[in-house]
Design a protein around this motif. Structure first.
Motif, mmCIF file in Angstrom:
data_model
loop_
_atom_site.group_PDB
_atom_site.id
_atom_site.type_symbol
_atom_site.label_atom_id
_atom_site.label_comp_id
_atom_site.label_asym_id
_atom_site.label_seq_id
_atom_site.Cartn_x
_atom_site.Cartn_y
_atom_site.Cartn_z
ATOM 1 N N ASP A 86 0.855 -1.181 0.000
ATOM 2 C CA ASP A 86 0.000 0.000 0.000
ATOM 3 C C ASP A 86 0.892 1.231 0.000
ATOM 4 O O ASP A 86 2.099 1.136 0.208
ATOM 5 C CB ASP A 86 -0.906 -0.011 1.233
ATOM 6 N N GLY B 1 -0.359 -3.746 -3.941
ATOM 7 C CA GLY B 1 -1.262 -2.608 -3.881
ATOM 8 C C GLY B 1 -0.463 -1.327 -3.836
ATOM 9 O O GLY B 1 0.763 -1.322 -3.749
ATOM 10 N N GLY B 2 -1.182 -0.200 -3.904
ATOM 11 C CA GLY B 2 -0.547 1.103 -3.859
ATOM 12 C C GLY B 2 -0.948 1.942 -5.061
ATOM 13 O O GLY B 2 -1.690 1.507 -5.949
#
Length: 118
Positions: free
Chosen positions: A17, A45-46
């Protein structure tokens, strides 16, 4: 070079993230946001972007040509950069893992590429 995350030979990096970006160099040419020089990078993710291109390409994910390591994407959103298209013309690799796909959305003048499970 300005680089946000750099993975050298023997290193392992997992991004789950966060927001990742990098500015241009002294001549305002683009740099790599995520860069592997022999390291192994997994992106789960991110949010990833740069406003600076180099030779008309945004190097959001990049591998060193003679020591690429690996980049595997199973999640995340990439602005004006499709991780299924690899990093450049020397190494046209698909970074999106098997069982995942890219969904595109237009946001003003930008295109967002989000990696999701199939």
């Amino acid at each position: 070079n300005n680089v946000c995350v750099w993975a050298n030979t023997g290193s392992t990096v997992t991004i789950k993230d966060g927001t990742f970006t990098v500015g241009g160099d002294a001549e305002e040419n683009g740099n790599s946001v995520i860069y592997s020089t022999g390291g192994d990078i997994t992106i789960e993710g991110g949010f990833f972007y740069t406003k600076y291109s180099y030779r008309d390409k945004y190097y959001v994910l990049n591998q060193q040509n003679n020591n690429p390591g690996t980049i595997t994407v199973t999640g995340g959103t990439f602005v004006n950069y499709n991780p299924a298209g690899g990093d450049d013309y020397v190494q046209p690799t698909n970074f999106v893992a098997d069982g995942y796909k890219v969904v595109t959305e237009t946001h003003g003048e930008d295109t967002w590429y989000t990696v999701v499970a199939e």
